[in-house]
Design a protein around this motif. Structure first.
Motif, PDB file in Angstrom:
ATOM      1  N   UNK A 296     -53.156   3.669  18.803  1.00 25.08           N
ATOM      2  CA  UNK A 296     -52.474   3.259  19.817  1.00 25.08           C
ATOM      3  C   UNK A 296     -52.181   1.629  19.625  1.00 25.08           C
ATOM      4  N   UNK A 297     -50.854   1.336  20.236  1.00 27.42           N
ATOM      5  CA  UNK A 297     -50.564  -0.010  20.285  1.00 27.42           C
ATOM      6  C   UNK A 297     -50.435  -0.502  21.598  1.00 27.42           C
ATOM      7  N   UNK A 298     -51.407  -0.676  22.135  1.00 26.19           N
ATOM      8  CA  UNK A 298     -51.461  -1.363  23.411  1.00 26.19           C
ATOM      9  C   UNK A 298     -50.931  -0.625  24.716  1.00 26.19           C
ATOM     10  N   UNK A 299     -49.717  -0.373  24.625  1.00 22.65           N
ATOM     11  CA  UNK A 299     -49.066  -0.113  26.019  1.00 22.65           C
ATOM     12  C   UNK A 299     -49.662   1.388  26.452  1.00 22.65           C
ATOM     13  N   UNK A 300     -50.059   2.300  25.293  1.00 22.90           N
ATOM     14  CA  UNK A 300     -50.326   3.514  25.879  1.00 22.90           C
ATOM     15  C   UNK A 300     -49.330   4.666  26.432  1.00 22.90           C
ATOM     16  N   UNK A 301     -47.951   4.251  25.685  1.00 29.27           N
ATOM     17  CA  UNK A 301     -46.992   5.131  25.871  1.00 29.27           C
ATOM     18  C   UNK A 301     -47.099   6.423  25.362  1.00 29.27           C
ATOM     19  N   UNK A 302     -47.772   6.393  24.041  1.00 32.95           N
ATOM     20  CA  UNK A 302     -47.917   7.594  23.111  1.00 32.95           C
ATOM     21  C   UNK A 302     -49.225   7.785  23.035  1.00 32.95           C
ATOM     22  N   UNK A 303     -49.557   9.223  22.967  1.00 34.87           N
ATOM     23  CA  UNK A 303     -51.181   9.217  22.540  1.00 34.87           C
ATOM     24  C   UNK A 303     -51.295  10.233  21.509  1.00 34.87           C
ATOM     25  N   UNK A 304     -52.375  10.096  20.899  1.00 34.33           N
ATOM     26  CA  UNK A 304     -53.069  11.326  19.694  1.00 34.33           C
ATOM     27  C   UNK A 304     -52.819  12.560  20.444  1.00 34.33           C
ATOM     28  N   UNK A 305     -52.546  13.621  19.531  1.00 35.87           N
ATOM     29  CA  UNK A 305     -52.337  14.930  20.005  1.00 35.87           C
ATOM     30  C   UNK A 305     -53.929  15.392  20.069  1.00 35.87           C
ATOM     31  N   UNK A 306     -53.913  16.335  20.698  1.00 31.45           N
ATOM     32  CA  UNK A 306     -55.452  16.951  20.733  1.00 31.45           C
ATOM     33  C   UNK A 306     -55.759  17.630  19.489  1.00 31.45           C
ATOM     34  N   UNK A 307     -57.056  17.735  19.153  1.00 25.82           N
ATOM     35  CA  UNK A 307     -57.494  18.178  17.839  1.00 25.82           C
ATOM     36  C   UNK A 307     -56.846  19.422  17.672  1.00 25.82           C
ATOM     37  N   UNK A 308     -56.827  20.268  18.734  1.00 25.58           N
ATOM     38  CA  UNK A 308     -56.329  21.514  18.549  1.00 25.58           C
ATOM     39  C   UNK A 308     -54.771  21.699  17.802  1.00 25.58           C
ATOM     40  N   UNK A 309     -54.328  20.737  18.282  1.00 24.99           N
ATOM     41  CA  UNK A 309     -52.866  20.533  17.889  1.00 24.99           C
ATOM     42  C   UNK A 309     -52.799  20.305  16.248  1.00 24.99           C
ATOM     43  N   UNK A 310     -53.495  19.389  16.197  1.00 21.14           N
ATOM     44  CA  UNK A 310     -53.676  18.955  14.522  1.00 21.14           C
ATOM     45  C   UNK A 310     -54.076  20.090  13.731  1.00 21.14           C
ATOM     46  N   UNK A 311     -55.091  20.989  14.269  1.00 16.21           N
ATOM     47  CA  UNK A 311     -55.668  22.267  13.492  1.00 16.21           C
ATOM     48  C   UNK A 311     -54.338  23.316  13.434  1.00 16.21           C
ATOM     49  N   UNK A 312     -53.756  23.167  14.342  1.00 22.96           N
ATOM     50  CA  UNK A 312     -52.453  24.321  14.537  1.00 22.96           C
ATOM     51  C   UNK A 312     -51.617  23.757  13.317  1.00 22.96           C
ATOM     52  N   UNK A 313     -51.373  22.639  13.002  1.00 25.03           N
ATOM     53  CA  UNK A 313     -50.540  22.079  11.902  1.00 25.03           C
ATOM     54  C   UNK A 313     -50.993  22.474  10.595  1.00 25.03           C
ATOM     55  N   UNK A 314     -52.493  22.180  10.453  1.00 25.11           N
ATOM     56  CA  UNK A 314     -53.261  22.351   9.261  1.00 25.11           C
ATOM     57  C   UNK A 314     -53.043  23.760   8.976  1.00 25.11           C
ATOM     58  N   UNK A 315     -53.460  24.682  10.005  1.00 20.95           N
ATOM     59  CA  UNK A 315     -53.391  26.218   9.518  1.00 20.95           C
ATOM     60  C   UNK A 315     -51.923  26.726   9.249  1.00 20.95           C
ATOM     61  N   UNK A 316     -51.014  26.189   9.907  1.00 22.03           N
ATOM     62  CA  UNK A 316     -49.352  26.735   9.627  1.00 22.03           C
ATOM     63  C   UNK A 316     -48.918  26.403   8.262  1.00 22.03           C
ATOM     64  N   UNK A 317     -49.322  25.038   7.997  1.00 19.83           N
ATOM     65  CA  UNK A 317     -49.135  24.515   6.505  1.00 19.83           C
ATOM     66  C   UNK A 317     -49.717  25.233   5.318  1.00 19.83           C
ATOM     67  N   UNK A 318     -51.181  25.536   5.710  1.00 22.33           N
ATOM     68  CA  UNK A 318     -51.988  26.275   4.785  1.00 22.33           C
ATOM     69  C   UNK A 318     -51.550  27.593   4.249  1.00 22.33           C
ATOM     70  N   UNK A 319     -51.178  28.020   5.787  1.00 20.81           N
ATOM     71  CA  UNK A 319     -50.394  29.675   5.479  1.00 20.81           C
ATOM     72  C   UNK A 319     -49.532  29.828   4.641  1.00 20.81           C
ATOM     73  N   UNK A 320     -48.657  28.643   4.449  1.00 19.41           N
ATOM     74  CA  UNK A 320     -47.630  28.662   3.630  1.00 19.41           C
ATOM     75  C   UNK A 320     -47.847  27.918   2.238  1.00 19.41           C
ATOM     76  N   UNK A 321     -48.994  27.691   2.066  1.00 23.02           N
ATOM     77  CA  UNK A 321     -49.270  26.918   0.697  1.00 23.02           C
ATOM     78  C   UNK A 321     -48.923  25.742   0.637  1.00 23.02           C
ATOM     79  N   UNK A 322     -48.663  24.925   1.631  1.00 31.31           N
ATOM     80  CA  UNK A 322     -48.274  23.694   1.509  1.00 31.31           C
ATOM     81  C   UNK A 322     -49.316  22.815   1.559  1.00 31.31           C
TER      82      UNK A 322
END
Ligand code: SAH
Length: 345
Positions: A296-322
Motif C-alpha cells: 500500500x502507498x499511503x492513501x489506501x485507494x487500492x488493496x491487496x486481493x483476498x488470499x483466495x483470489x491469489x489462490x485462484x490465480x495459482x490454480x488457474x495458471x498451474x492447471x495450464x502448466x504455466x
C-alpha cells in the motif's frame, strides 16, 4: 556548477587517447581506468601509482561524480534500503534483499519516473533525469559491499526494479550492465540480471536486436486492456496486442522466457475472468508469472486481493502448466518494498 567533465563518461580508449594527447603514454589510461572501475577510487589522490603532477592534471580537467550512501535503513528481515545522493543533490533509492542463499540488489535507473502507474509511489515524483551509467554501476558496487559485510557473501543477483523505467534510459542502463558484466567491472553473469519494464514494445524489440543476455520482466498486472489501462496509462499508448507482438519478437531472437510481474488487487483484477485472461495471454508467449504482493502507498485507494483470489490465480495458471511463483514482500517496515520507494522521502 562544475564544468569539468565526468571522467567515468570516458571509455578506456578515450582515456588512453587523452594521455597520448597530453604527452603521456597510453597505458596510463589503463591505470586510471583500473582505479576508476575496479578499485572504486573516489578521488584522484587515491591513485597512488600515478605521479603527483598527473593527478593534479586530472584534477584540473575532470571530476569523479561518485554517489554517496546518504542514509541506510535496515529492516527486521535484513533488507537494507539506501537513500543514494547524486552529485547534483538528487536522491534515488537502492535496496539489498538478502535470503539464505542469495543477495539481490534492486537498483534505480532514473530519478523519479514519467509513467504514472497509479499504484506506484515513484510515479508520484516527476521524472527529473536519467541516471548515468556510473551512477547505476555505483549502486551495485555499494550494495555488493553491504552484502559482503552483512551477509558474508557477494551480490548474486541484480534487478532493475527500483525507481524509474529502465527502457526509457536505454543506453545508460545497457552501458551500466556492460560494466557490471565485464571482466574490468564486476564480472557478473548477465543471467543473474533482470531488467523490469512497464512493457514498451519498441524498446523490447530493440533489446532483442541488440542481443542482450540479461532477463526481461514485464509488469503486466492485467491481461485485459481496459483494466490494464486503468492501472497503467502507458497501456493506452501501446496495448496488450502490441506488447505481445514485441515479446514474441524478443523470444524468437533470444530464446529467453519472459517473467510477468503481476499484482492482484481487490475488485480490480481478482475475478476468474482475470485469471483466465492471463492464462490465455501466457499461452501465446513462453513465460512465467510472478505474483507480487501489493504494498500500500499511503492513501489506501487500492488493496491487496483476498488470499483466495491469489489462490485462484495459482490454480488457474498451474492447471495450464504455466509456472507461477509468489513473491513475498520484503523490507515493508522501512518502505523498501516494490512500489514504495519514494514513500516518505
Ligand atoms: N518501471 C519498471 C521497474 C520499476 S517497478 C516496471 O514498471 O517494471 C518494479 C515493480 O514493482 C513493477 O512490477 C511494478 O509494477 C511493481 N510495483 C509498483 N508499485 C507497486 C506496489 N505499490 N506494490 C507492489 N508492486 C508494485
Amino acid at each position: 556548477m562544475d564544468s569539468k567533465k565526468d571522467i567515468r563518461a570516458l571509455s578506456k580508449t578515450d582515456l588512453r587517447d587523452f594521455f597520448v594527447a597530453n604527452n603521456d603514454q597510453a597505458f596510463r589510461g589503463n591505470q586510471v581506468y583500473e582505479w576508476l572501475w575496479q578499485k572504486g577510487a573516489h578521488n584522484f589522490e587515491d591513485m597512488t601509482n600515478i605521479s603527483k603532477e598527473t593527478r593534479q592534471m586530472l584534477q584540473d580537467n575532470f571530476v569523479i561524480n561518485h554517489i554517496k550512501v546518504d542514509q541506510m535503513q535496515r529492516s527486521n528481515d535484513g533488507t537494507i534500503k539506501n537513500a543514494i545522493k547524486l552529485h547534483d543533490g538528487l536522491v534515488v533509492e537502492s535496496v539489498l534483499i538478502p535470503t539464505e542463499t542469495r543477495s539481490t540488489a534492486c537498483v534505480s535507473s532514473q530519478v523519479g519516473c514519467s509513467l504514472d502507474c497509479n499504484f506506484c509511489a515513484t510515479a508520484r515524483l516527476k521524472r527529473m533525469r536519467n541516471l548515468n551509467p556510473d551512477e547505476i554501476y555505483d549502486q551495485v558496487v555499494a550494495i555488493d559491499q553491504q552484502s559482503r559485510y552483512y551477509q558474508n557473501h557477494k551480490l548474486s543477483n541484480i534487478v532493475f526494479m527500483g525507481m524509474g523505467e529502465p527502457l526509457l534510459n536505454y543506453n545508460n542502463v545497457l552501458a551500466a550492465i556492460d560494466k557490471i558484466t565485464s571482466e574490468e567491472g564486476l564480472a557478473m553473469s548477465p543471467k543473474r540480471i533482470t531488467v523490469s519494464t512497464v512493457g514498451l514494445p519498441k524498446m523490447i524489440k530493440k533489446l532483442a536486436d541488440d542481443e542482450v543476455k540479461f532477463n526481461l520482466a514485464v509488469s503486466l498486472h492485467s491481461a485485459i486492456d481496459e483494466v490494464r489501462s486503468k492501472m497503467m496509462p502507458i497501456n493506452e499508448k501501446s496495448n496488450l496486442a502490441e506488447l505481445l507482438e514485441a515479446l514474441q519478437y524478443w523470444y524468437a531472437k533470444t530464446g529467453k522466457r519472459i517473467t510477468f510481474e503481476y499484482v492482484v488487487w481487490k475488485s480490480i483484477n481478482d475475478k476468474k475472468k482475470d485469471a483466465e485472461a492471463l492464462v490465455a495471454y501466457c499461452k501465446k508467449i513462453p513465460s512465467k508469472v510472478n505474483l507480487i504482493e501489493y504494498n500500500a502507498i499511503d492513501d489506501g485507494e487500492f488493496q491487496q486481493a483476498d488470499p483466495k483470489a491469489v489462490d485462484l490465480y495459482i490454480r488457474t495458471l498451474e492447471a495450464h502448466n504455466i509456472p507461477v511463483t509468489v513473491r513475498r514482500s520484503r523490507g515493508k517496515d522501512i518502505d523498501a518494498a516494490c512500489g514504495q520507494l519514494a514513500n516518505k522521502t
